[in-house]
Each structure stands twice: as structure tokens, then as C-alpha cells.
Design an enzyme around this catalytic site. Sequence first.
Site, PDB file in Angstrom:
ATOM      1  N   TYR A   1       7.033   8.466  11.057  1.00 13.29           N
ATOM      2  CA  TYR A   1       8.046   7.414  11.156  1.00 13.29           C
ATOM      3  C   TYR A   1       9.417   8.068  11.407  1.00 13.29           C
ATOM      4  O   TYR A   1       9.773   9.042  10.726  1.00 13.29           O
ATOM      5  CB  TYR A   1       8.061   6.598   9.858  1.00 13.29           C
ATOM      6  CG  TYR A   1       9.145   5.571   9.854  1.00 13.29           C
ATOM      7  CD1 TYR A   1       9.049   4.441  10.667  1.00 13.29           C
ATOM      8  CD2 TYR A   1      10.294   5.739   9.090  1.00 13.29           C
ATOM      9  CE1 TYR A   1      10.062   3.501  10.700  1.00 13.29           C
ATOM     10  CE2 TYR A   1      11.307   4.791   9.118  1.00 13.29           C
ATOM     11  CZ  TYR A   1      11.182   3.681   9.923  1.00 13.29           C
ATOM     12  OH  TYR A   1      12.190   2.751   9.967  1.00 13.29           O
TER      13      TYR A   1
ATOM     14  N   ASP B   1       1.747   8.386   3.438  1.00  7.72           N
ATOM     15  CA  ASP B   1       2.422   7.121   3.748  1.00  7.72           C
ATOM     16  C   ASP B   1       1.336   6.158   4.243  1.00  7.72           C
ATOM     17  O   ASP B   1       0.767   6.340   5.314  1.00  7.72           O
ATOM     18  CB  ASP B   1       3.489   7.371   4.823  1.00  7.72           C
ATOM     19  CG  ASP B   1       4.276   6.104   5.175  1.00  7.72           C
ATOM     20  OD1 ASP B   1       3.714   4.998   5.066  1.00  7.72           O
ATOM     21  OD2 ASP B   1       5.448   6.230   5.581  1.00  7.72           O
TER      22      ASP B   1
ATOM     23  N   LYS C   1       6.899  -3.905   5.487  1.00  8.82           N
ATOM     24  CA  LYS C   1       5.899  -4.142   6.528  1.00  8.82           C
ATOM     25  C   LYS C   1       4.791  -5.051   5.988  1.00  8.82           C
ATOM     26  O   LYS C   1       5.049  -6.172   5.643  1.00  8.82           O
ATOM     27  CB  LYS C   1       5.388  -2.791   7.046  1.00  8.82           C
ATOM     28  CG  LYS C   1       6.520  -1.758   7.297  1.00  8.82           C
ATOM     29  CD  LYS C   1       7.467  -2.171   8.407  1.00  8.82           C
ATOM     30  CE  LYS C   1       8.731  -1.326   8.475  1.00  8.82           C
ATOM     31  NZ  LYS C   1       8.530   0.111   8.617  1.00  8.82           N
TER      32      LYS C   1
HETATM   33  C1  LIG Z   1       9.236   1.286   8.282  1.00 11.26           C
HETATM   34  C2  LIG Z   1       8.560   2.498   7.790  1.00 11.26           C
HETATM   35  C3  LIG Z   1       9.150   3.326   6.837  1.00 11.26           C
HETATM   36  C4  LIG Z   1      10.536   3.071   6.297  1.00 11.26           C
HETATM   37  O1  LIG Z   1      10.600   1.871   5.591  1.00 11.26           O
HETATM   38  P1  LIG Z   1      11.911   0.933   5.497  1.00 11.26           P
HETATM   39  O2  LIG Z   1      11.441  -0.176   4.630  1.00 11.26           O
HETATM   40  O3  LIG Z   1      12.257   0.520   6.886  1.00 11.26           O
HETATM   41  O4  LIG Z   1      12.982   1.763   4.890  1.00 11.26           O
HETATM   42  C5  LIG Z   1       8.431   4.420   6.396  1.00 11.26           C
HETATM   43  N1  LIG Z   1       7.207   4.699   6.866  1.00 11.26           N
HETATM   44  C6  LIG Z   1       6.615   3.923   7.806  1.00 11.26           C
HETATM   45  C7  LIG Z   1       5.248   4.278   8.298  1.00 11.26           C
HETATM   46  C8  LIG Z   1       7.259   2.804   8.296  1.00 11.26           C
HETATM   47  O5  LIG Z   1       6.679   2.046   9.225  1.00 11.26           O
END
Ligand SMILES: *Cc1c(COP(=O)(O)O)cnc(C)c1O
Length: 378
Positions: free
Chosen positions: A98, A170, A195
Site C-alpha cells: 500500500y 496487512d 475498507k
Molecule cells: C487503505 C489501506 C491502508 C491505509 O489505511 P487508511 O485507513 O487509508 O489509513 C493500509 N493498507 C492497505 C492494504 C490499504 O488498502
Amino acid sequence: MKFETLCLHADGNKKDEWGTITAPVCQSATFVHKGVGVQSEYSYSRLSNPTRAHLENTVAQLEGGAAAFAFSSGMAAVATVMKLFKQDAHIIASEDLYGGSLRLFRNVNSAEGMTFDFTDTGDIARVQSLINKSTKAIYCETPSNPLMQVSDIAALADLARKNGLALIVDNTFLTPYFQRPLDLGADIVIHSGTKYLGGHNDVLAGFAVVKTDGLAERVAYYAKTIGACLAPWDSFLVERGIKTLPLRMDRISANAREIAEWLRGRAEVKRVYYAGFADNAGYAVSVRQSTGFGGMISFEVESKALAESILRNIKVFQYAESLGGVESLITYPMLQTHADVPVEERERRGINDRFLRISVGIENVADLIEDLRQAFGQ
Ligand SMILES: *Cc1c(COP(=O)(O)O)cnc(C)c1O
């Protein structure tokens, strides 16, 4: 309880003396002490808050962790977890990461002295060859963003254990509904709750879920000290989103498969990146470690002009950053999520001016395909 039931009843339906069905929004910054030197369960909402605690309990159970911590964004979760490591720590991370995490590691953590190697974490021998005396952790995203590269979580966990490293995964793209990294041996799971967990494009949130009580104590310390905690109302929104997580993920992944196949059948599409294709590198690992492929698809069209025309003409899909919500979105990674990645590196990895990424939502898939068809110009 099974996963779908846990999404609704992780608290055993014991919320409060009023018998509320939903955990109420406890909009209080501070709490009365019971007596001199006698703490109540809650004292101050940066440390803990009943609405946030309710959500954290749900997420901890969904991921199978000892504890979960809710943050004001995914990046707040990543940044706080990085505080577990000393300034001289070396970390091996997925190169297809990311964009915000990449920026944090490269520009913020590196400036404080930490060192990073970015590589394909799907290549275990390569990861092993990068381990040195200072290495403290492996940080991976699987499937990765936006190239859908798959890393074998159990194999990385094995390597981490043998070398005394922490494995951080993640899990934003698949959610615990499709993949549970702690069960596969990871130590910490990260989420952008913005998300799929929140799921409605209406709230920012992040999570760190830890395997052990020892890690929980350490993350709790940094979480309360740094203070990037999730607010009560936002906690309520994410909790509400989670109630329909399994339904949304089923619909989203069914829609995504149809769209990926439709894209692959178009002559103007040169390549489709989708974890659910049997010829995606790592497909066998995906099938072993996950129960679904999610809703993310990237693809390369034949010309920059076509990529731009798709973005101009799309009507049901919306041209916006982010992913994981009920509305389908399309992005141009070169200009958005990966704008900070050096050009040569971006080009080498195929993230060029013909490359688009979509996050499939829960609309009727016929409308989504029709929308793409008209945006392609038939
Ligand atoms: C969006 C995202 C992040 C960061 O999250 P935010 O809520 O935008 O700070 C981290 N890892 C992945 C895989 C993401 O899609």
C-alpha cells in the site's frame, strides 16, 4: 460460534443493563472515579472507551487474536505498530505495498534510523537471504496492492519463528472472513478498517490485532501514548459495517470473478491481475490459505488513451481512491495510490499509464459489466 454469528454476537449479547441490541455510542471523553484511588473500568477515552472496546472485542474474535486495537485510520495502526521496533531495526517488507505504508517506511521510519528491504515476499528463499543481525520483522500484504501477488503466510511464519522475527500481515484485502493470518502463524494483523470492515465508504479506521497478551500490553502502551485512537461514533459505524461483512464479501467476490473473466475476454485488455485466476502466480497458496479471492482486480489496457477514456466515461463505477466499500470504484494507480513511487520502479512492476485498478462493490453485476462495456466504447 461460526464467523457470521460472531459478526453480530461476539459479546455474547451482554452489553449493558438496558439490554440494548446495538452497542450504544458512548460519547464521553472521561469517566467518574468510583472513589479516591478507585478506578472505574473506564477512565479516559484515549485509553479506552466502551463503544471502541466493544468493536475491539469483535475484531479480536474475528481474527482469532488475544486483543485488537482500533485506530483513527489504517495508517495510524501501521505507524503505531512500527513503534514496537527500535531505531536500529531492519524490516523486510513486500515491495508491492500500500502506497501509504511504503511512504511511512521509506520516508518516516527510515529517517528515524530503521532500515527496510522491499522484495517479493512470495519468494521465501529471497526473504531468507535478506535476513541479517538487525532484522526484527517481516511485513507483508497478501494478495498485494495492486499486483495481487500472493505470499505464503505459513511459510513466512515458519521463517520468522526460526529467526526470532515478528510476522506482520496487512489483511485489509481479504478480511478475516476469507483469511486468518494469526491462525497461520502471524504475530500481528493490520487492517485499514476504512475498507471492507467498515465497508460503506463513510468512515476511516484502522486495526492492529495481536496474537499474544505480551504483544497486547506493548501495543496498548503505544496506542494510549500516541493517541491515534478511534472515536466512539466511528467505532459504532465500523461495528455496524461488520455485521454484514460476510454477506458483502460473498457478493463482492462473486461479482469480482465475473468482471475479471469479462475483462480477460476483451481484446483491448492486455493483462488482468486477479487472485482468483488459476494462472495467477501463487494461486495454489491462495487456495490453501484463503477461502475466497476478494473484490480487487487490476488490469492493463492497450493504450493510455483508452485508460483515460474509461475513467472519463465510467458511470456506475466511480473514479475515486480507496476500496472495499459497497460502491464500486476505479482508480488510476499511477496518479493516485502509487504517485510517490519512483517512475522506473513503477514501470518495472507494470504500474504504467495503461494500468487501472477496480474495487468491486455489491451492485448488480450486469450493471457493472454494462458500465465497463460502454466505457470501453463497446
Ligand atoms: C487503505 C489501506 C491502508 C491505509 O489505511 P487508511 O485507513 O487509508 O489509513 C493500509 N493498507 C492497505 C492494504 C490499504 O488498502
